[in-house]
Every structure is written in C-alpha cells, then in structure tokens.
Design a protein around this motif. Structure first.
Motif, mmCIF file in Angstrom:
data_model
loop_
_atom_site.group_PDB
_atom_site.id
_atom_site.type_symbol
_atom_site.label_atom_id
_atom_site.label_comp_id
_atom_site.label_asym_id
_atom_site.label_seq_id
_atom_site.Cartn_x
_atom_site.Cartn_y
_atom_site.Cartn_z
ATOM 1 N N VAL A 1 -8.744 12.642 -1.223
ATOM 2 C CA VAL A 1 -8.798 12.857 -2.562
ATOM 3 C C VAL A 1 -10.242 13.560 -3.027
ATOM 4 N N PRO A 2 -9.919 14.858 -3.588
ATOM 5 C CA PRO A 2 -11.066 15.578 -3.898
ATOM 6 C C PRO A 2 -12.206 15.049 -4.919
ATOM 7 N N GLU A 3 -11.723 14.168 -6.033
ATOM 8 C CA GLU A 3 -12.333 13.439 -7.026
ATOM 9 C C GLU A 3 -12.099 12.125 -7.127
ATOM 10 N N ALA A 4 -12.734 11.203 -6.669
ATOM 11 C CA ALA A 4 -12.579 9.696 -6.993
ATOM 12 C C ALA A 4 -13.373 9.382 -8.226
ATOM 13 N N LEU A 5 -12.624 9.932 -9.276
ATOM 14 C CA LEU A 5 -12.972 9.793 -10.603
ATOM 15 C C LEU A 5 -11.973 8.569 -11.276
ATOM 16 N N CYS A 6 -12.700 7.783 -11.889
ATOM 17 C CA CYS A 6 -11.917 6.581 -12.770
ATOM 18 C C CYS A 6 -12.963 6.213 -14.017
ATOM 19 N N TYR A 7 -12.465 6.720 -15.113
ATOM 20 C CA TYR A 7 -13.342 6.046 -16.204
ATOM 21 C C TYR A 7 -12.237 5.730 -17.332
ATOM 22 N N PRO A 8 -12.173 4.743 -17.911
ATOM 23 C CA PRO A 8 -13.346 3.809 -17.976
ATOM 24 C C PRO A 8 -13.347 3.203 -16.519
ATOM 25 N N VAL B 1 0.793 -1.258 0.075
ATOM 26 C CA VAL B 1 -0.133 0.125 -0.128
ATOM 27 C C VAL B 1 0.759 1.366 0.017
ATOM 28 N N THR B 2 2.077 0.978 0.480
ATOM 29 C CA THR B 2 2.932 2.338 0.498
ATOM 30 C C THR B 2 3.676 2.586 -1.046
ATOM 31 N N TYR B 3 3.715 1.632 -2.028
ATOM 32 C CA TYR B 3 4.486 2.075 -3.088
ATOM 33 C C TYR B 3 3.875 2.848 -4.087
ATOM 34 N N ARG B 4 2.414 3.325 -3.943
ATOM 35 C CA ARG B 4 2.032 3.963 -5.126
ATOM 36 C C ARG B 4 0.768 5.046 -4.605
ATOM 37 N N ASN B 5 0.842 6.059 -5.206
ATOM 38 C CA ASN B 5 -0.384 6.804 -4.769
ATOM 39 C C ASN B 5 -1.669 6.046 -4.842
ATOM 40 N N VAL B 6 -2.495 5.868 -3.874
ATOM 41 C CA VAL B 6 -3.627 4.822 -3.948
ATOM 42 C C VAL B 6 -4.417 5.345 -4.939
ATOM 43 N N ALA B 7 -4.970 6.343 -5.119
ATOM 44 C CA ALA B 7 -5.911 6.743 -6.253
ATOM 45 C C ALA B 7 -5.481 6.439 -7.721
ATOM 46 N N HIS B 8 -3.838 6.214 -7.870
ATOM 47 C CA HIS B 8 -3.394 6.156 -9.032
ATOM 48 C C HIS B 8 -3.416 4.422 -9.215
ATOM 49 N N LEU B 9 -3.089 3.850 -8.074
ATOM 50 C CA LEU B 9 -3.167 2.358 -7.982
ATOM 51 C C LEU B 9 -4.581 2.019 -8.325
ATOM 52 N N GLY B 10 -5.739 2.780 -8.096
ATOM 53 C CA GLY B 10 -7.065 2.394 -8.270
ATOM 54 C C GLY B 10 -7.151 2.436 -10.033
ATOM 55 N N LYS B 11 -6.509 3.558 -10.439
ATOM 56 C CA LYS B 11 -6.728 3.715 -11.964
ATOM 57 C C LYS B 11 -6.000 2.609 -12.705
ATOM 58 N N ILE B 12 -4.765 2.077 -12.167
ATOM 59 C CA ILE B 12 -3.942 1.028 -12.628
ATOM 60 C C ILE B 12 -4.921 -0.230 -12.692
ATOM 61 N N VAL B 13 -5.225 -0.779 -11.515
ATOM 62 C CA VAL B 13 -6.322 -1.906 -11.611
ATOM 63 C C VAL B 13 -7.371 -1.854 -12.518
ATOM 64 N N ALA B 14 -8.102 -0.684 -12.382
ATOM 65 C CA ALA B 14 -9.443 -0.588 -13.224
ATOM 66 C C ALA B 14 -9.089 -0.648 -14.836
ATOM 67 N N THR B 15 -7.801 -0.042 -15.042
ATOM 68 C CA THR B 15 -7.312 -0.424 -16.651
ATOM 69 C C THR B 15 -6.977 -1.732 -16.805
ATOM 70 N N LEU B 16 -6.395 -2.285 -15.655
ATOM 71 C CA LEU B 16 -6.080 -3.950 -16.133
ATOM 72 C C LEU B 16 -7.341 -4.605 -16.236
ATOM 73 N N ASP B 17 -8.314 -4.381 -15.609
ATOM 74 C CA ASP B 17 -9.711 -4.943 -15.555
ATOM 75 C C ASP B 17 -10.258 -4.757 -16.944
ATOM 76 N N VAL B 18 -10.022 -3.508 -17.429
ATOM 77 C CA VAL B 18 -10.729 -3.248 -18.747
ATOM 78 C C VAL B 18 -9.857 -4.185 -19.774
ATOM 79 N N LEU B 19 -8.737 -4.123 -19.681
ATOM 80 C CA LEU B 19 -7.918 -4.678 -20.886
ATOM 81 C C LEU B 19 -7.935 -6.259 -20.783
ATOM 82 N N SER B 20 -8.282 -6.702 -19.472
ATOM 83 C CA SER B 20 -8.376 -8.224 -19.521
ATOM 84 C C SER B 20 -9.820 -8.641 -19.514
ATOM 85 N N GLY B 21 -10.660 -7.810 -19.829
ATOM 86 C CA GLY B 21 -11.907 -8.179 -19.928
ATOM 87 C C GLY B 21 -12.698 -8.456 -18.578
ATOM 88 N N GLY B 22 -12.251 -7.751 -17.543
ATOM 89 C CA GLY B 22 -13.158 -8.031 -16.229
ATOM 90 C C GLY B 22 -12.379 -9.158 -15.310
#
Length: 473
Positions: free
Chosen positions: A332-339, A254-275
C-alpha cells in the motif's frame, strides 16, 4: 435438586406404591419414561393384566436398548431384579451414558397404606409383602452394582453436560462476582428485525453487537438461500439505531475486501458510531462462498500471510500520516485514512481456534482472540494465549438458549428443536435456565474469558439473558 447429565439412564428402584411413577411424572416428560405398567397395557388387557408381564418386560428391554443410543430414559418399574439392573448398567456403559439409580426407601407401612387406598392397580397383599422384602435386600446391593450414582428419592432434572458442574460456579458468582462483558452475536437474519433486536440488546445490557461477515448463510446455521444481510452495511445501520453498544463483524473474512478499503470502512463505522467500532478479523474458511461469488480462495498459507499483513496495515491506516506499507502479500503506497477513527486504537479481535498460528498472530498484533468450544478447550486456548502474550484478552463465541426456569426451558426447547431430539437440540444450543448460565459463564470467566459473545436462538431468551448479564456487573 439433583442435576443429571443429558442424555442419561435413570433406574427407579423400590417396592410397589413407593412413589416411583409419581416421581417420574413430576420430574420428567412422559416421552422420557419407559413404564412397565404402560407397556403391560400395550401388550395385554390393561396395566393390571399380570398375565402380560413377561411380554411387557421383554418389550421394555427392547425399548430401553433402542433409547440408550441417544435419549434420556427413565425406567419406571420395580427395579428389584438384580439381573435386569445389571443388564441396564452394562448397556448404559456400552453406549457411554451415565446410569444412576433412584432408590425409594418409603416406609413399608406407608407403602401398604397407599396400596390399600388404590381403586385401581391394587397389588395383592402377598405380592406386595414379597416386594417389600425384596426391597430390603436390594437396598444393600445398589451401591456395589456399578451405577454411576445411587440417590435416595429427591427432586431431579437433566441438563446438557455443560451445566452439570455449573451449580457450584453459580453460587461462587453470587457470593463473589466476577466481571464479564457480553456481546450479542447475530448469525441469522431470516425474519429478524435488526433494529428491534439491537434496541432490545442495548436495553438488556449487552456491551456489544456483532454480526457474521458472510454473503450467504453458512451451512451450520441454515440454508444458502435464506435472507442474509451484508455485514458492514448492517453495522452502519445499527450505528444509527443504537447509542452505547460496540459494533463489529465477528469476524471479517480477510479475503473478502481489499484490506486498505476495509480499513476505510471500519474507520467510517467508528466515526459514525461515535467511537464504537470493533474490527474482527479471520482467515475466511467458507470456500463455497468464494466460489459462488467468483472470488479467489487462496491456500491456507497465503491467507495467513494476508491476515498478518492486514493486522499490521490496519493500525497504520488508522494512525497519523500516510506511511507506505510493504508486507508479504500486500503493498500500500499510502496508508491514508481521513477522517481518522474516533478511538485512538480501534480494538482488533482475531477469530479462530488455531493454536500455532492464529493465537500467535492474535497475541502479536491484536487486542483479543476469539475462540469457540467447551470449557476444556477454552482453558487450553487461554493457557496457550497467555504463553504468547498475557496482555491479549480472550473472548468466546457460543450459543445460549436461556430460559427463566425449567418450565420455560422445556417450552423453548420444544419450540425450537424441530425434528431433532430434545437432548440433541438442548446440547446444540446450550439450553439452560438463568441459574445454569450464570454458572456456565462464571466457569468461562474463571478460565480466562473476558467477553462472551452469544447467539440467542429464540427472541424469548433476551429477558432471561439480561438476568444472567446482571450477575456479572
């Protein structure tokens, strides 16, 4: 088949020509057998040099005493001396080793016929008769001499302690199968073709592939300068190389990345892997890695606060809208993640054995908790987790060296042990056959585990592991 824990002491007891040496050589490697005949040849003119017997037995006792510190030892001698048997039992107990006797109750006529047929090492008839009489007396004494068990001559094998009670569980699994998911955990990248490993894992039937989230190899598995791939770059690559397996880091520090950035990374992985993304989260323990990269290494309390914030923030980030988040350590002022992720909820696994805080956080915010340890430890963690939240799944991470049969197992252990003893390496990697591991994983399933993440220390384990997993479908 008699299954003995490793390491242990095995005392062969019976008259000459009863079959003791043949039994030992059939079931144990030569370097595990301490033979009075061979030692007689070492200190005398040959194995039949009776004048060297006293020296041979003195050396045997010395060798056995040294081996009992850590190695399985098969004592291949007559075993008819009650004082020596008592000394071996006492020494084994002092070292915390099981000590079993294998009794060779071969009919006297058969022993005499075997002895007469010998072209070397034939025992003089009067000496052999004395041995047979001695065995008749010894046979009645063995059960009262403190051995952990006394067995009549029977096929035997030694296994790490984790497999000693596995046979009954294996039979139960074959008769009444339990379901269990399996994930391949990749903890080493030195000389590893990750694309090929992923393809083999998917074909073998693994449900998921997990990688470690580190930036240099951890000391438990290798050296700091070994090749080590960054986790989420690797997972994105694997998303393109696979079609079915779930993909995640076990677990993300949990210390290695900005947590909001981590959320974006995981969301991208989910999109690219088809869920197929899984988000593993942990406290991050490797201080030396933080120091090497110039990252802060907060106190345990601060890291727990950050972990709890991350567990609350990530689902918000993956959800609808862009809500503000204010936690104990994160704003985090805006917890925004699209897609947004393909999955309605990306599964979250919290890794760690802490019972008061880690398991409580997993039960409060996550879908699963991942623990390590032996069966007793898993049972305790499962009970604690159920007390917090019965709906939170329990997963388990461990190493499994899986072989097709005992011969294959011996080859894999010998190939992988390096300078370690056979016993130490086998225990470290949970070395066992397909049948052994079916029993072990059934025990874990009965304890409450719903997914087993396994490291395979040798590529040759993939095929046998596929057989294990097939038993849980």
């Amino acid at each position: 088949m008699l299954t003995l824990p490793e390491p242990c002491v095995v005392v062969l007891v019976g008259p000459g020509a009863a079959g003791k040496s043949t039994w030992a050589q059939t079931h144990f490697a030569a370097d595990r057998i301490v033979s009075s005949d061979r030692l007689r040849a070492l200190v005398g003119a040959g194995e039949d040099d009776v004048t060297a017997s006293a020296d041979a037995f003195a050396l045997l006792d010395t060798v056995v005493a040294q081996r009992m510190r850590r190695l399985t030892t098969v004592i291949d001698t007559l075993g008819l001396d009650p004082q020596r048997r008592a000394a071996w039992v006492a020494a084994a107990k002092a070292h915390g080793l099981p000590c079993v006797a294998i009794a060779f109750d071969t009919p006297a006529a058969q022993c005499r016929a075997r002895n007469r047929a010998r072209t070397t090492k034939r025992i003089p008839a009067d000496v052999h008769t004395s041995q047979l009489r001695g065995w008749a007396k010894t046979r009645e004494l063995l059960a009262s001499e403190g051995f952990d068990a006394v067995h009549l001559e029977t096929p035997a094998r030694t296994v790490p302690e984790v497999f000693v009670e596995a046979a009954e569980a294996r039979d139960r699994q074959l008769d009444d199968p339990a379901r269990l998911r399996f994930g391949l955990h990749i903890g080493r990248f030195q000389g590893v073709d990750v694309r090929q490993s992923a393809a083999q894992a998917e074909e073998a039937g693994f449900d998921a592939i997990y990688v470690m989230d580190h930036f240099r190899q951890i000391p438990q598995l290798g050296r700091a300068w070994e090749d080590f791939l960054e986790s989420y770059t690797t997972l994105a690559y694997l998303a393109a190389c696979t079609t079915k397996v779930r993909l995640g880091a076990l677990v993300t520090g949990v210390t290695y990345r900005n947590v909001a950035h981590l959320g974006k990374i995981v969301a991208t992985l989910d999109v690219l892997s088809g869920g197929r993304a899984v988000c593993g989260l942990g406290l991050a323990w490797f201080k030396e890695e933080h120091v090497a990269y110039g990252w802060p290494f907060p106190s345990v309390g601060d890291r727990y606060a950050l972990l709890e914030d991350a567990l609350q923030l990530l689902p918000l980030l993956w959800g609808k809208g862009s809500p503000r988040f204010e936690g104990r350590s994160l704003t985090v002022p805006e917890a925004l993640c699209y897609p947004r992720p393909v999955q309605e909820r990306v599964p979250i696994i919290v890794g760690g054995n802490g019972e008061q805080r880690t398991l409580r956080l997993a039960a409060t915010y996550a879908d699963a908790a991942n623990v390590m340890g032996d069966l007793a430890t898993v049972r305790r963690k499962a009970e604690i987790l159920r007390g917090y939240n019965p709906a939170t799944r329990l997963t388990h991470l461990g190493t499994a060296l899986v072989a097709a049969d005992d011969r294959h197992l011996a080859e894999l252990v010998e190939r992988g042990r390096g300078r370690r003893s056979r016993e130490a390496y086998a225990k470290e990697v949970n070395a066992g056959t397909v049948a052994d591991h079916i029993g072990r994983f059934r025990q874990l399933a009965d304890a409450g585990v719903r997914e087993a993440m396994v490291r395979l220390p040798d590529p040759a384990c993939v095929g046998p592991m596929a057989e294990v997993m097939a038993a849980f479908r």
